[in-house]
Design an enzyme around this catalytic site. Structure first.
Site, short mmCIF file in Angstrom:
data_model
loop_
_atom_site.label_atom_id
_atom_site.label_comp_id
_atom_site.label_asym_id
_atom_site.label_seq_id
_atom_site.Cartn_x
_atom_site.Cartn_y
_atom_site.Cartn_z
N HIS A 63 -8.21 0.80 -4.11
CA HIS A 63 -9.16 0.68 -2.99
C HIS A 63 -9.84 2.02 -2.79
CE1 HIS A 63 -9.55 -0.09 1.67
NE2 HIS A 63 -10.73 -0.02 1.07
N ASP B 155 -4.77 3.50 -2.17
CA ASP B 155 -5.86 3.88 -1.27
C ASP B 155 -6.36 5.27 -1.59
OD1 ASP B 155 -6.13 1.69 0.66
OD2 ASP B 155 -4.05 2.17 1.18
N MET C 122 -8.94 8.11 -0.64
CA MET C 122 -9.81 8.52 0.47
C MET C 122 -10.36 9.91 0.21
SD MET C 122 -7.45 7.51 3.69
CE MET C 122 -6.69 5.89 3.85
N HIS D 139 -1.19 -1.53 -4.12
CA HIS D 139 -2.46 -1.14 -3.50
C HIS D 139 -2.52 0.38 -3.38
CE1 HIS D 139 -5.99 -2.05 -0.97
NE2 HIS D 139 -5.59 -1.05 -0.17
N MET E 105 -12.02 4.36 -0.96
CA MET E 105 -12.70 4.67 0.29
C MET E 105 -13.41 5.99 0.08
SD MET E 105 -9.79 3.39 2.93
CE MET E 105 -8.53 3.39 1.67
N ASP F 88 -6.46 -6.16 4.63
CA ASP F 88 -5.85 -4.82 4.56
C ASP F 88 -5.91 -4.17 5.94
OD1 ASP F 88 -4.99 -2.29 3.83
OD2 ASP F 88 -6.78 -1.80 2.65
N SER G 144 0.84 -1.20 0.00
CA SER G 144 0.00 0.00 0.00
C SER G 144 0.87 1.25 0.00
CB SER G 144 -0.92 0.01 1.23
OG SER G 144 -1.47 1.30 1.37
N MET H 18 -11.63 -5.77 5.58
CA MET H 18 -10.77 -4.80 6.27
C MET H 18 -10.40 -5.36 7.65
SD MET H 18 -10.06 -2.20 4.36
CE MET H 18 -9.17 -1.31 5.64
#
Ligand code: DX5
Ligand code: ZN
Length: 221
Positions: A65, A34, A36, A32, A67, A174, A7, A136
């Site tokens: 991913h 992320d 957000m 990965h 979010m 994760d 990540s 998660m």
């Protein structure tokens, strides 16, 4: 096959391209990413320009991913800028099936993620439709947290749910994964492992090799 997905949330963004290469050259199979939005989770990480930039320096599988609230707003754009796997949160949308279909329509793999408080049963209607379930193992939003022990039973439950249907859907974990506890998630049935701090803290190449070494040890028993 067991897959490592470092990540980049834990990377040094000032030298991100170089750090991605280090992870890739040491054998990491996915990256990965992320995203957000400050709404679905409290923090804001980065968005499309960053993903486009790193796509230009790496051919590794981009495991994005999301979010973000109402991910249906951004599926096309993430596909266009280079996502290979697009994972969205079940809690963030009222139209999970439509989101899966749109991801597939763009030729990408679709993942559904669930937060620690969401029952695994909630994804049962989508078994057979999703390519990956992300369980998660911390509350989403920040790197560097500790693995929530109750996650192990949730991974097991998810693996059983897929097996009962004759599916070998990928299960990703994760949050809080380290070289010392990864065997717990693997034994429970996870096969795609995200690690942020455990990879980008310190010598990236060594950290990747150590994690892949732990996978190998698990596989040969
Ligand atoms: C947390 C993110 C994770 C995070 C993991 O919301 O989804 O991917 O970067 O970081 P570590 O491995 O440090 O817990
Ligand atoms: Zn993540």
């Amino acid at each position: 096959m067991l897959i490592l997905s470092p990540s980049i949330l834990a990377a040094d963004f000032a030298v991100l391209g170089k750090q991605i290469k280090e992870a890739e050259n040491a054998g990491a199979q996915y990256l990965h990413i992320d995203v957000m939005d400050g709404i679905f989770v409290p923090s804001i990480s980065f968005g499309m320009p960053m993903v486009s930039s790193i796509r230009r320096v790496s051919d590794i599988v981009f495991d994005v991913h999301l979010m973000i609230d109402r991910p249906e707003r951004y599926i096309e754009e993430f596909a266009r800028i280079g996502a290979d796997i697009i994972t969205f949160h079940l809690e963030a949308t009222e139209r999970p099936l439509e989101v899966i279909d749109r991801i597939h329509g763009l030729g990408k793999r679709a993942g559904i993620s669930i937060k620690p408080a969401t029952p695994v049963e909630a994804v049962r209607p989508f078994a057979g439709r999703m390519d990956m379930l992300l369980v998660m193992t911390v509350e989403p939003g920040f790197g560097g947290q500790s693995y929530i022990p109750e996650s192990t039973e949730r991974i097991r439950q998810a693996r059983r749910m897929f097996a009962e249907r004759g599916l070998d859907t990928d299960i990703q974990v994760d949050g809080g994964i380290t070289v010392d506890n990864v065997h717990v998630a693997l034994e429970a049935g996870a096969n795609v492992i995200v690690a942020g701090s455990a990879i980008f803290g310190g010598d990236i190449g060594n950290n990747v090799r150590n994690m892949l070494g732990a996978f190998h040890k698990f596989e040969v028993g």
